[in-house]
Design a protein around this motif. Structure first.
Motif, PDB file in Angstrom:
ATOM      1  N   SER A  36       0.870  -1.170   0.000  1.00 14.12           N
ATOM      2  CA  SER A  36       0.000   0.000   0.000  1.00 14.12           C
ATOM      3  C   SER A  36       0.909   1.222   0.000  1.00 14.12           C
ATOM      4  O   SER A  36       1.980   1.205   0.617  1.00 14.12           O
ATOM      5  N   THR A  38       1.273   5.588   0.222  1.00 10.71           N
ATOM      6  CA  THR A  38       0.789   6.947   0.436  1.00 10.71           C
ATOM      7  C   THR A  38       1.743   7.918  -0.243  1.00 10.71           C
ATOM      8  O   THR A  38       2.953   7.883   0.007  1.00 10.71           O
ATOM      9  N   VAL A  63      -3.811  -0.315  -0.731  1.00 14.43           N
ATOM     10  CA  VAL A  63      -4.469   0.984  -0.684  1.00 14.43           C
ATOM     11  C   VAL A  63      -3.523   2.034  -1.249  1.00 14.43           C
ATOM     12  O   VAL A  63      -2.313   2.004  -0.985  1.00 14.43           O
ATOM     13  N   THR A  65      -3.090   6.205  -1.351  1.00 16.02           N
ATOM     14  CA  THR A  65      -3.587   7.428  -0.735  1.00 16.02           C
ATOM     15  C   THR A  65      -2.705   8.598  -1.135  1.00 16.02           C
ATOM     16  O   THR A  65      -1.483   8.444  -1.267  1.00 16.02           O
ATOM     17  N   THR A  83      -3.218  10.927   8.967  1.00 17.98           N
ATOM     18  CA  THR A  83      -4.162  10.622   7.890  1.00 17.98           C
ATOM     19  C   THR A  83      -3.764   9.346   7.159  1.00 17.98           C
ATOM     20  O   THR A  83      -4.602   8.475   6.884  1.00 17.98           O
ATOM     21  N   LYS A  87      -5.781   5.500   7.037  1.00 19.44           N
ATOM     22  CA  LYS A  87      -6.271   4.896   5.800  1.00 19.44           C
ATOM     23  C   LYS A  87      -5.576   3.585   5.437  1.00 19.44           C
ATOM     24  O   LYS A  87      -6.180   2.715   4.808  1.00 19.44           O
ATOM     25  N   ALA A  88      -4.300   3.426   5.834  1.00 22.90           N
ATOM     26  CA  ALA A  88      -3.548   2.261   5.360  1.00 22.90           C
ATOM     27  C   ALA A  88      -2.755   1.554   6.454  1.00 22.90           C
ATOM     28  O   ALA A  88      -2.005   0.628   6.165  1.00 22.90           O
TER      29      ALA A  88
END
Length: 267
Positions: A36, A38, A63, A65, A83, A87-88
């Motif tokens: 994942s 970000t 994920v 992001t 944040t 989310k991840a």
């Protein structure tokens, strides 16, 4: 979740400066490894455009992001990590890629320029690393890769502030690698030479503006510093970063690896 030896599946990687150039290439490579990801950067539109291009590469359960932040500001970094983790999950891989380069003779390097180079290139790396490290320590596993520069290994004229900041990144890398050596965390740096990015395009424009040379001549001058007589490609830097992030690279820490066609040799 069971992971293969070299998979990053189930890991959360945060890439600063992830919206373009080397950062976007690194994000793409880590997504291919199953992580994942970000993306962190200052420009929301750039981040969203990059996320749109990368989203088709997501694997099952991963994920992607995009989180805007100013990495030189502690509060902004803390908010971005909060944040991203919401989310991840906890960040297990941190790639400190965001940076800026501006040239000026030393005598014309203002305090503001000096501070700006330190803030973005060095303090940003410090702040993001401090934000990521507690979760890595708690997990007993982590990968920190700092995208430095050959300017962190040698000196270049007319970029003294940038060189000083990138040398600082290398020093931070080595010191933290020793502190975390028994924790399951590795800390390394990759040091690209002149790479096909916005920074090099700006350097070419600067050479053209100040010398009257053509764009082709300016690019050739930069490429000539590489013994392979070419510019490094972002994907080549991303491959080196991905290797350092893999579980199987656990014995590699405290290193500053030049990705520069032989321009700089360390050992």
């Amino acid at each position: 979740m069971t992971m293969t030896v070299d998979s990053l599946r189930g890991r959360h990687a945060l890439v600063t400066g992830g919206g373009r150039g080397i950062g976007a290439a690194i994000a793409r490579r880590l997504l291919a490894e199953g992580a994942s990801v970000t993306l962190v950067g200052r420009d929301v539109q750039v981040l969203e455009r990059a996320a749109g291009e990368l989203r088709p590469l997501l694997t099952d359960g991963a994920v992607l992001t995009a989180v805007p932040a100013d990495i030189s500001d502690a509060d902004s970094v803390a908010a971005a990590f909060a944040t991203a983790e919401a989310k991840a999950g906890p960040v297990g891989v941190l790639v400190n890629n965001a940076g800026q380069a501006y040239s000026a003779p030393f005598g014309k390097t203002s305090l503001a320029l000096w501070q700006r180079m330190l803030d973005v290139n060095l303090t940003g790396t410090f702040l993001c690393t401090q934000a990521a490290l507690p979760a890595m320590m708690a997990a007993g596993w982590g990968r920190i890769v700092n995208v430095a520069s050959t300017a962190g290994l040698v000196g270049y004229g007319y970029v003294s502030a940038y060189c000083a900041a990138k040398h600082g990144v290398i020093g931070l890398t080595r010191a933290l690698a020793l502190e975390t050596a028994r924790s399951g965390i590795t800390v390394n740096a990759v040091c690209p030479g002149y790479t096909e990015t916005d920074i090099v395009r700006d350097a070419v424009a600067n050479i053209v503006d100040k010398t009257g040379r053509s764009e082709a001549e300016a690019r050739a001058e930069l490429a000539s510093r590489n013994p392979q007589r070419r510019l490094v490609q972002p994907d080549e830097v991303a491959d080196a970063v991905a290797w350092l992030c893999r579980p199987s690279a656990s014995a590699v820490t405290g290193q500053a690896i030049a990705v520069a066609g032989g321009e700089v040799m360390t050992g």
